[in-house]
Design an enzyme around this catalytic site. Structure first.
Site, PDB file in Angstrom:
ATOM      1  N   ASN A 313       0.821  -1.207   0.000  1.00 16.33           N
ATOM      2  CA  ASN A 313       0.000   0.000   0.000  1.00 16.33           C
ATOM      3  C   ASN A 313       0.860   1.265   0.000  1.00 16.33           C
ATOM      4  O   ASN A 313       2.087   1.204  -0.034  1.00 16.33           O
ATOM      5  CB  ASN A 313      -0.932  -0.014   1.209  1.00 16.33           C
ATOM      6  CG  ASN A 313      -2.119  -0.928   1.006  1.00 16.33           C
ATOM      7  OD1 ASN A 313      -3.136  -0.535   0.458  1.00 16.33           O
ATOM      8  ND2 ASN A 313      -1.981  -2.179   1.446  1.00 16.33           N
ATOM      9  N   HIS A 343      23.280   1.490  10.811  1.00 16.87           N
ATOM     10  CA  HIS A 343      24.653   1.753  11.245  1.00 16.87           C
ATOM     11  C   HIS A 343      24.939   0.969  12.512  1.00 16.87           C
ATOM     12  O   HIS A 343      24.027   0.630  13.265  1.00 16.87           O
ATOM     13  CB  HIS A 343      24.868   3.245  11.500  1.00 16.87           C
ATOM     14  CG  HIS A 343      24.758   4.089  10.265  1.00 16.87           C
ATOM     15  ND1 HIS A 343      25.831   4.358   9.459  1.00 16.87           N
ATOM     16  CD2 HIS A 343      23.690   4.706   9.693  1.00 16.87           C
ATOM     17  CE1 HIS A 343      25.446   5.118   8.447  1.00 16.87           C
ATOM     18  NE2 HIS A 343      24.141   5.344   8.564  1.00 16.87           N
ATOM     19  N   ALA A 385      -0.377  -3.265  13.893  1.00 15.74           N
ATOM     20  CA  ALA A 385      -0.159  -1.847  13.590  1.00 15.74           C
ATOM     21  C   ALA A 385       0.772  -1.213  14.622  1.00 15.74           C
ATOM     22  O   ALA A 385       0.604  -1.401  15.830  1.00 15.74           O
ATOM     23  CB  ALA A 385      -1.489  -1.116  13.564  1.00 15.74           C
ATOM     24  N   LYS A 405       6.313  -8.517  20.321  1.00 17.83           N
ATOM     25  CA  LYS A 405       6.309  -9.804  21.025  1.00 17.83           C
ATOM     26  C   LYS A 405       5.041 -10.568  20.667  1.00 17.83           C
ATOM     27  O   LYS A 405       4.009  -9.964  20.359  1.00 17.83           O
ATOM     28  CB  LYS A 405       6.377  -9.580  22.537  1.00 17.83           C
ATOM     29  CG  LYS A 405       7.670  -8.927  23.004  1.00 17.83           C
ATOM     30  CD  LYS A 405       7.680  -8.738  24.511  1.00 17.83           C
ATOM     31  CE  LYS A 405       8.982  -8.085  24.962  1.00 17.83           C
ATOM     32  NZ  LYS A 405       9.006  -7.860  26.427  1.00 17.83           N
TER      33      LYS A 405
END
Length: 425
Positions: A313, A343, A385, A405
């Site tokens: 999307n 990094h 989300a 989790k």
């Protein structure tokens, strides 16, 4: 006791007239937290003060000598003959370990128990920057080309003793006898395994920094002295690619296509088909029925692979610089961030790190979630989300939170396509 179980590492440094760097290299060895180690230094008869520095450390060395030799590989063979450890590593003068835990990370890994050659990533140093060079975990690629730096590998000493550097090939193979040795070990059926750590840092400007010669030596080694059309074709293609990469106009055109056109022009085209054709033209692999909406930021589309009937999307960051593989029937919601680049926060020079991401079939990434480098999202898994995924997600797990989790399981009888296509999107 844990270190005794894994065994001693013999580290060999070969040097000749390198007073400017030998101390840094030796100190790098002595800084290693892996205690089961021994150090062997083979000097080729230096006259610039190198020997004086080596002598300062003499009481801490398992063996050292300073005498004329027949070159770097002859010196390495001398070191092999003096090694008493279970594992062997070469730390050439001018190179150094990336961290104090480099050997510990290699030896303490699970791979140590079932491998004959362990290898990891490296750091390449040049005038402009320090960059992590990622070794491929796909061992089959060794059939065609070296995928890791010799210094960033450990080999069982018993095997190294069976495969010394073949000095009879010096005129033919020049400085590539280390790759010749590793290739012979690979063809001998021994087990290679990658460890996800950085082992050594090296200066880019070195004896083997000759790209066309490297490719020719590579053909001679992998073809094993026989005419091999497939490997000759590989040499020609790699040589042409090397030539183009050194051409400033090619680099400019490449960046224009991959950055400006992909991210500043394509999203004005209201039809998916021409966008898909262009992405394929620049190297992206996109399966049938898959669809990418407008207004996504795609980094290095050449490293992007998407299976069939998957859907991305709008307003996503799709970072495929480190390699991004998206399976079949994957749904990626709005504003998802997929980041293969980053990094090393522990490195004083902020070295760049790139690791691949794999998103397997039927996975669903919820609105605004973030998937960080090196992660695999298992088949059918759901990332809720806003979640931030820092570790692998098991198949059919539902994860949420920061860091993500498991909070539930998804049914495994999944059987659908992500169609989601609309005109002008």
């Amino acid at each position: 006791m844990e270190q005794l179980k894994h065994g001693k590492v013999s580290v060999v440094t070969v040097v000749y007239n390198d007073v400017a760097h030998i101390r840094q290299t030796m100190e790098s060895f002595f800084s290693q937290t892996w205690e089961q180690k021994e150090y062997i230094v083979i000097d080729g008869g230096s006259t610039d003060g190198t020997v004086d520095i080596i002598r300062e450390y003499a009481e801490h060395l398992a063996y050292w000598c300073s005498e004329p030799d027949k070159g770097i590989y002859d010196a390495m063979n001398k070191g092999i003959g003096k090694a008493a450890g279970k594992w062997l590593n070469f730390l050439n003068s001018g190179d150094y370990y990336a961290s104090a835990d480099s050997l510990k990370d290699m030896m303490a890994s699970d791979a140590e128990q079932h491998a004959d050659v362990l290898f990891g990533d490296s750091i390449e140093i040049n005038e402009m920057c320090r960059q992590r060079v990622t070794a491929s975990a796909d061992v089959s690629q060794l059939e065609m080309i070296p995928t890791f730096r010799h210094g960033s590998s450990l080999i069982r000493t018993t095997i190294q003793s069976k495969f010394p550097f073949d000095l009879s090939k010096r005129k033919r193979l020049g400085y590539s006898l280390d790759w010749d040795m590793l290739y012979r070990v690979y063809k001998g059926g021994y087990r290679f395994c990658k460890v996800d750590t950085v082992v050594q840092a090296y200066q880019k400007e070195g004896v083997s920094n000759h790209q066309y010669k490297n490719l020719w030596y590579n053909y001679l080694i992998t073809s094993q002295g026989r005419f091999c059309p497939r490997k000759l074709s590989f040499f020609v293609r790699r040589s042409a690619d090397t030539f183009l990469k050194q051409c400033s106009l090619y680099a400019l055109a490449r960046d224009f296509m991959l950055e400006f056109v992909v991210n500043d022009i394509l999203h004005y085209i209201p039809f998916w088909m021409p966008r898909k054709l262009f992405l394929r033209m620049v190297g992206a692999k996109i399966g049938k029925g898959s669809f990418i909406m407008k207004n996504n930021y795609i980094m290095n589309a050449r490293q992007l692979t998407i299976g069939d009937y998957s859907h991305i999307n709008r307003d996503c960051i799709v970072d495929s610089r480190g390699g991004l593989t998206i399976g079949d029937n994957v749904s990626i919601s709005h504003r998802v961030n997929i980041m293969t680049g980053g990094h090393d926060a522990r490195d004083a020079h902020f070295v760049g790190v790139f690791k691949p991401i794999v998103i397997e079939d039927y996975a669903w990434l919820g609105v605004g979630c973030t998937v960080l480098q090196g992660v695999t999202i298992g088949r059918g898994a759901i990332v809720s989300a806003g979640a931030v995924v820092t570790k692998d997600v098991a198949p059919y797990d539902v994860v949420a939170g920061v860091p993500a989790k498991p909070i539930g399981k998804r049914p495994q009888n999944l059987n659908y396509h992500c169609s989601g296509w609309l005109p002008f999107t």
